[in-house]
Design a protein around this motif. Structure first.
Motif, PDB file in Angstrom:
ATOM      1  N   ASP A   1      -8.320  -3.092   6.262  1.00  0.00           N
ATOM      2  CA  ASP A   1      -7.925  -3.067   4.861  1.00  0.00           C
ATOM      3  C   ASP A   1      -9.183  -3.075   3.994  1.00  0.00           C
ATOM      4  O   ASP A   1      -9.586  -4.122   3.479  1.00  0.00           O
ATOM      5  CB  ASP A   1      -7.035  -4.276   4.565  1.00  0.00           C
ATOM      6  CG  ASP A   1      -6.688  -4.411   3.092  1.00  0.00           C
ATOM      7  OD1 ASP A   1      -6.670  -3.396   2.393  1.00  0.00           O
ATOM      8  OD2 ASP A   1      -6.424  -5.549   2.654  1.00  0.00           O
TER       9      ASP A   1
ATOM     10  N   LYS B   1      -6.806  -2.279  -3.553  1.00  0.00           N
ATOM     11  CA  LYS B   1      -6.352  -2.130  -2.171  1.00  0.00           C
ATOM     12  C   LYS B   1      -5.776  -0.759  -1.849  1.00  0.00           C
ATOM     13  O   LYS B   1      -5.428  -0.509  -0.697  1.00  0.00           O
ATOM     14  CB  LYS B   1      -5.268  -3.183  -1.877  1.00  0.00           C
ATOM     15  CG  LYS B   1      -5.739  -4.635  -1.997  1.00  0.00           C
ATOM     16  CD  LYS B   1      -6.539  -5.049  -0.783  1.00  0.00           C
ATOM     17  CE  LYS B   1      -6.786  -6.550  -0.764  1.00  0.00           C
ATOM     18  NZ  LYS B   1      -7.442  -6.983   0.501  1.00  0.00           N
ATOM     19  N   VAL B   2      -5.646   0.120  -2.849  1.00  0.00           N
ATOM     20  CA  VAL B   2      -4.892   1.351  -2.618  1.00  0.00           C
ATOM     21  C   VAL B   2      -5.717   2.616  -2.876  1.00  0.00           C
ATOM     22  O   VAL B   2      -5.155   3.679  -3.148  1.00  0.00           O
ATOM     23  CB  VAL B   2      -3.593   1.378  -3.461  1.00  0.00           C
ATOM     24  CG1 VAL B   2      -2.643   0.301  -2.989  1.00  0.00           C
ATOM     25  CG2 VAL B   2      -3.894   1.226  -4.947  1.00  0.00           C
TER      26      VAL B   2
ATOM     27  N   ASP C   1      -7.535   6.002  -2.119  1.00  0.00           N
ATOM     28  CA  ASP C   1      -7.167   7.037  -1.155  1.00  0.00           C
ATOM     29  C   ASP C   1      -7.981   6.928   0.126  1.00  0.00           C
ATOM     30  O   ASP C   1      -9.196   6.706   0.086  1.00  0.00           O
ATOM     31  CB  ASP C   1      -7.388   8.429  -1.758  1.00  0.00           C
ATOM     32  CG  ASP C   1      -6.419   8.748  -2.879  1.00  0.00           C
ATOM     33  OD1 ASP C   1      -5.352   8.110  -2.943  1.00  0.00           O
ATOM     34  OD2 ASP C   1      -6.730   9.644  -3.694  1.00  0.00           O
ATOM     35  N   ARG C   2      -7.302   7.101   1.260  1.00  0.00           N
ATOM     36  CA  ARG C   2      -7.912   7.218   2.581  1.00  0.00           C
ATOM     37  C   ARG C   2      -8.909   6.089   2.866  1.00  0.00           C
ATOM     38  O   ARG C   2     -10.010   6.319   3.354  1.00  0.00           O
ATOM     39  CB  ARG C   2      -8.583   8.588   2.733  1.00  0.00           C
ATOM     40  CG  ARG C   2      -7.584   9.726   2.678  1.00  0.00           C
ATOM     41  CD  ARG C   2      -8.251  11.092   2.757  1.00  0.00           C
ATOM     42  NE  ARG C   2      -8.982  11.243   4.001  1.00  0.00           N
ATOM     43  CZ  ARG C   2      -8.448  11.565   5.180  1.00  0.00           C
ATOM     44  NH1 ARG C   2      -7.147  11.760   5.270  1.00  0.00           N
ATOM     45  NH2 ARG C   2      -9.197  11.699   6.252  1.00  0.00           N
ATOM     46  N   SER C   3      -8.489   4.871   2.543  1.00  0.00           N
ATOM     47  CA  SER C   3      -9.370   3.722   2.704  1.00  0.00           C
ATOM     48  C   SER C   3      -8.920   2.761   3.800  1.00  0.00           C
ATOM     49  O   SER C   3      -9.565   1.727   4.000  1.00  0.00           O
ATOM     50  CB  SER C   3      -9.477   2.957   1.380  1.00  0.00           C
ATOM     51  OG  SER C   3      -8.201   2.454   0.989  1.00  0.00           O
ATOM     52  N   THR C   4      -7.831   3.095   4.507  1.00  0.00           N
ATOM     53  CA  THR C   4      -7.273   2.163   5.492  1.00  0.00           C
ATOM     54  C   THR C   4      -7.092   2.859   6.839  1.00  0.00           C
ATOM     55  O   THR C   4      -6.056   3.497   7.066  1.00  0.00           O
ATOM     56  CB  THR C   4      -5.914   1.606   5.010  1.00  0.00           C
ATOM     57  OG1 THR C   4      -6.070   1.060   3.699  1.00  0.00           O
ATOM     58  CG2 THR C   4      -5.401   0.534   5.948  1.00  0.00           C
TER      59      THR C   4
ATOM     60  N   LYS D   1       0.853  -1.178   0.000  1.00  0.00           N
ATOM     61  CA  LYS D   1       0.000   0.000   0.000  1.00  0.00           C
ATOM     62  C   LYS D   1       0.892   1.232   0.000  1.00  0.00           C
ATOM     63  O   LYS D   1       2.130   1.121   0.057  1.00  0.00           O
ATOM     64  CB  LYS D   1      -0.896   0.026   1.247  1.00  0.00           C
ATOM     65  CG  LYS D   1      -2.099  -0.900   1.209  1.00  0.00           C
ATOM     66  CD  LYS D   1      -2.911  -0.749   2.490  1.00  0.00           C
ATOM     67  CE  LYS D   1      -4.145  -1.605   2.518  1.00  0.00           C
ATOM     68  NZ  LYS D   1      -5.236  -1.069   1.694  1.00  0.00           N
TER      69      LYS D   1
ATOM     70  N   THR E   1      -3.136   5.814   1.305  1.00  0.00           N
ATOM     71  CA  THR E   1      -4.297   4.964   1.598  1.00  0.00           C
ATOM     72  C   THR E   1      -4.720   5.064   3.059  1.00  0.00           C
ATOM     73  O   THR E   1      -5.828   4.639   3.406  1.00  0.00           O
ATOM     74  CB  THR E   1      -3.999   3.481   1.285  1.00  0.00           C
ATOM     75  OG1 THR E   1      -3.001   3.000   2.192  1.00  0.00           O
ATOM     76  CG2 THR E   1      -3.520   3.308  -0.137  1.00  0.00           C
TER      77      THR E   1
END
Length: 285
Positions: free
Chosen positions: A145, A162-163, A165-168, A90, A94
């Motif tokens: 994740d 999986k990458v 923006d601002r998802s993790t 990542k 993220t």
């Protein structure tokens, strides 16, 4: 010890968490506080319950994620136990805070959450054995994740799903190893609007945090603040449906706290072109 990265406006400050007190210290973030833990100076205090927690490690040089690392998840997928860890990467973009609203991208039709134990590196690590890797762990924290499944499964490479923006979410606390027995047997859960979707234990990990750091350090120099997501457990029988705007996501790990993230609709348009309109000669069936 328990450290956090606290946001006040646009400024990040490290804090030492002591019960309901967040003692602000002269460090920029939780990782910096850990590295300077013997010479920190207290500079203020706020309520730990109402503090605005930012991501524990704001700008890691590397974020590595492990697939198929819980025996329950492997059984669920009816796959053999892997001989080696399966990694994908990542980027710092993220990450988001453990109390921040997560905007669900309109360009994805199937978004899932995955509760994960995250390991934060405390010092540079290169070609390390398991003992050296153990000693290099700054601490553990909570991660989720979020995965855009339709993007993830477009190809054999998972990265594009999986990458976003601002998802993790990452946090709220960086908890040092001795506080949680090196994360050997911690309950991990993920719920949506109070309905549990995942439950597992870190005792079910195939590859331990120290083994993962040792393995990674063979091919990559790990830096202080780097993050390794150790994989996700299987789903509960009640798990159902992709995530949608307006939900409340709670990712919790025993002894490490919980990330509580509301979801919101994407203000940006769905810009996906029809594949056949974009490239009719190579349309997929």
């Amino acid at each position: 010890m328990r450290f956090a990265t606290i946001r006040t406006g646009d400024i990040l400050t490290a804090a030492r968490i002591e019960g309901d007190r967040a003692v602000l210290v002269d460090a920029t973030d939780a990782v910096d506080a850990y590295r300077r833990r013997d010479r920190l100076r207290d500079i203020g205090e706020t309520d730990a319950g109402t503090a605005h927690y930012a991501r524990v490690s704001p700008t890691p040089a590397h974020i590595l994620c492990v697939g198929l690392n819980y025996r329950s998840h492997i059984r669920e997928l009816r796959l053999p136990t892997p001989e080696y860890p399966t990694f994908f990467a990542k980027f710092a973009s993220t990450l988001t805070g453990p109390r921040d609203t997560i905007t669900l991208p309109r360009v994805s039709d199937h978004i899932d959450g995955e509760a994960e134990l995250a390991v934060v590196v405390g010092r540079r690590l290169r070609r390390a054995g398991p003992q050296e890797a153990t000693e290099a762990i700054a601490g553990y924290t909570v991660a989720n994740d979020l995965s855009m499944r339709d993007w993830q499964h477009r190809t054999t490479e998972a990265l594009q799903g999986k990458v976003f923006d601002r998802s993790t979410p990452l946090g709220p606390l960086l908890v040092t190893p001795e506080e949680v027995d090196d994360a050997r047997d911690l309950t991990i859960t993920f719920s949506v609007d109070g309905v549990e979707r995942q439950r597992g234990s870190t005792a079910d990990l195939v590859f331990t945090p120290a083994q993962l750091l040792s393995y990674c350090s063979t091919f990559l120099t790990l830096e202080p603040g780097d993050v390794v997501l150790t994989g996700t457990p299987g789903r509960t029988p009640r798990a159902a449906g992709p995530l949608v705007p307006g939900q409340r996501l709670v990712t919790a790990i025993e002894g490490l706290g919980e990330a509580v993230n509301p979801t919101a609709a994407d203000p940006l348009p769905d810009t996906r072109p029809a594949w056949t309109e974009r490239n009719p000669d190579t349309a997929m069936t």
